[in-house]
Design an enzyme around this catalytic site. Structure first.
Site, short mmCIF file in Angstrom:
data_model
loop_
_atom_site.label_atom_id
_atom_site.label_comp_id
_atom_site.label_asym_id
_atom_site.label_seq_id
_atom_site.Cartn_x
_atom_site.Cartn_y
_atom_site.Cartn_z
N GLU A 1 0.86 -1.19 0.00
CA GLU A 1 0.00 0.00 0.00
C GLU A 1 0.89 1.23 0.00
OE1 GLU A 1 -2.09 1.33 3.64
OE2 GLU A 1 -0.78 -0.01 4.78
N ASP B 1 16.34 -2.61 11.30
CA ASP B 1 17.14 -1.49 10.78
C ASP B 1 16.44 -0.18 11.13
OD1 ASP B 1 19.16 -0.12 9.46
OD2 ASP B 1 18.33 -0.43 7.46
#
Lengths: 299, 299
Positions: free
Chosen positions: B91, B205
Site C-alpha cells: 500500500e 534497521d
C-alpha cells in the site's frame, strides 16, 4: 563520526559540531545534520570514487543557483576534501513534500530560467553566452560532460545523449540502441525548427524528489546545474509526477510554451530514460528504445 | 515504465495502473507510486544482483510485522519476479518525519518486542523459540545470514559481526579489525551476564530514516526483520539521532532497561558501524575500530 566532526570543526573553525540526525541519502553518500554554534548544518559525506566530482559539481551548482536569487536552495557553506572522503556542507533546511507552494515554485523556476536571457539583452558582458558549466556534474552517480559549447544541439547530442547511448549499449549488449541513435541524431535539428535556444541556468535534475517546501516557500536541492535550454528542466518535471497544475500555470505565465515543445520534451526525457537505464536497468531499457523508435518514425 | 505497469497489471489483475509519482530510493532500487482501481500502491523496483533477495526479505519482514499488529507498516501486497527485475508492491502511505507520535512509536515498538515473549509464556507452541528468520534479509545492500540458531550470542557473533569484520578487513586491507575481533569475541559472553535473552520480532534497521508518521499515527518501513534481542532494535534508534525523549519513556514503561544495557548498546552499534564502513568507507572505519578498542579494554 568522530573524524568527520573533527574535520568539519577544524575547517569551519567551530568548537561545537554535534551529530544531530542522520538523513536518507544515496548509496555512496551519507547525509547528516549537525548542531553547531553557527546553527544547524547539513553535510553530504561521500567516499565513493566519483564522490569528489559529484559533490564539487553540486557545490558549484548551489553557488550559481543561490547567486541567481530566483528559487531557494540550501545555502552552500564549504566543500572539504580529506583523504578519500569529500564533504559538502550547506545550511540545514527542514522541508516536506511540495504541496501549497506548487505555484510559487513554477514562478521561481521561470524567473531562474529568464535571468540569463534578460542579462543577454540588458547587460551582455555579464551574461553567459555558451552552453555548459564551470565544472562537470553528476546526474545520479554518472558524471556528465559540461565543457562549454556554442551550439545547443551539438552540446545536447554529443555531451548528453551520445555518452548515455554508448554506455547503455556497452553494458547491456543491446545493439538496437546504437542503430536507433544513428537514425535519430541527424533528425534532431528539425525538432528545433524556428526555436532560438539561448542559455539559461538550469537545476539540471529537477524531478519531484528534488523539490520540497518549508513553511515559508518552495526549495529545490540536489542540483546538477548547467547553462542549457530551459525546456530541459521543464521536461523532467513532467516525467515522474509530483508537480501540479499550478506549477505549470505560473511557469507559463512567464515563459509561454513554444511550438514543437511536445516533441522536444520526448527528446529531453530520452536523456533521463537512458540515464535511468544505466543506473537501474530493467524497464527503462524498453522505455528508452520506445521513445527513440517513436522519435525516428515521427521526424 | 510501460513494462513494469503491464507486469503489475497482469499480476494483480488490474486494468488501471497509472504512474503517479516517483519517490526517492536507494541506488539500485527505484520507487514509484501508482494509482489503480484498488487505490494507491507503492512499488520498489530493483534490477540489481541482490535485488531479489533484498525485496524478498523485505516482503517477508512486512508480512511478519503486519501480522504482529503492534506497529503500523505498509501493508504488503505482492512480490513479483520478472526476468532480472524484482518488484515489491505495498500500500502507498503518505508520511512525514516523526514529530507528534514519538511516544506512540515507542509504545508500539515495545508491544512488538513483547509479543513473542508473551506467546512463549502463554501459548508456547505458537511462539518462535530460536534466533533468525525465515529468509535472509539485507541491511542496506549487504545480505545478512538469518539461519535459525538457538543461541543468541552465537547468532550475533557468527551471523552478524564476524561476516562484517571479514568484509571490512578484506576490502580495506586493515588488519587491526581482525586482531581486535579475536580479542573481543571471547569477551562478549560476559556482557550478557544475568540477562536471559529471548527472541523478539525486530524491525532490524530502525534508524530514524526508516520511521515517520501519518496524520493518525506512527509508521515504520524498510525493515530487515529477524527474531533477536529487543535491545538490538533499541540500540540503533539511539545511533543517528531523530528519536525523542518520549519515544524512550513510553518504550521503557513497557520494557524496563536491564543492567549492562550501555555496554551491549555499543556491541549492537558495532554491527551498524561495520555495516556502514562496508557501505560508505571513510569515517566509519575509525569509528568501528574505536568501539572495538573500547569494548576490548573495558571487559
Amino acid at each position: 563520526m568522530a573524524e568527520v566532526r573533527e574535520i568539519i570543526a577544524a575547517e569551519l573553525k567551530l568548537t561545537k559540531v554535534e551529530p544531530w540526525k542522520r538523513l536518507k541519502g544515496g548509496c555512496s553518500s551519507n547525509n547528516w545534520a549537525f548542531k553547531t554554534e553557527i546553527g544547524e548544518i547539513f553535510a553530504k559525506i561521500d567516499s565513493d570514487k566519483h564522490g569528489r566530482d559529484l559533490l564539487l559539481g553540486e557545490m558549484k551548482s548551489l553557488e550559481m543557483l543561490q547567486s541567481a536569487e530566483s528559487v531557494r536552495v540550501p545555502r552552500p557553506i564549504k566543500i572539504i576534501f580529506s583523504q578519500n572522503t569529500a564533504i559538502l556542507i550547506t545550511e540545514y533546511i527542514k522541508f516536506k513534500g511540495l504541496e501549497v507552494f506548487q505555484g510559487e515554485l513554477g514562478q521561481h523556476l521561470a524567473m531562474l530560467h529568464l535571468r540569463n536571457l534578460q542579462l543577454l539583452k540588458e547587460n551582455a558582458d555579464q551574461a553567459v553566452k555558451q552552453f555548459g558549466f564551470y565544472v562537470n556534474t553528476c546526474c545520479g552517480k554518472i558524471p556528465v560532460d559540461n565543457q562549454w559549447n556554442e551550439d545547443w544541439i551539438n552540446f545536447y547530442c554529443k555531451q548528453r545523449l551520445k555518452p548515455q547511448v554508448e554506455m547503455a549499449a556497452k553494458m547491456s549488449g543491446n545493439r538496437e540502441v546504437e542503430t536507433l541513435w544513428s537514425q535519430l541524431e541527424p533528425k534532431i535539428k528539425q525538432l528545433f525548427h524556428g526555436v532560438n535556444v539561448q542559455p539559461s541556468l538550469l537545476h539540471g535534475d529537477l524531478w519531484s524528489g528534488n523539490a520540497g517546501e518549508t513553511e515559508t516557500g518552495p526549495v529545490i536541492f540536489d542540483p546538477a546545474s548547467f547553462y542549457g535550454h530551459h525546456e530541459f528542466d521543464l521536461a523532467i518535471t513532467r516525467m515522474f509526477g509530483g508537480f501540479g497544475r499550478e506549477f505549470y500555470q505560473r511557469y507559463h505565465q512567464l515563459i509561454p510554451r513554444e511550438v514543437g515543445f511536445e516533441e522536444r520534451k520526448s527528446l529531453y526525457e530520452l536523456f533521463h530514460y537512458l540515464n535511468h537505464w544505466n543506473h537501474f536497468g530493467g524497464a527503462y531499457e524498453e522505455q528508452s528504445l520506445k521513445i527513440m523508435r517513436r522519435l525516428v518514425a515521427n521526424n
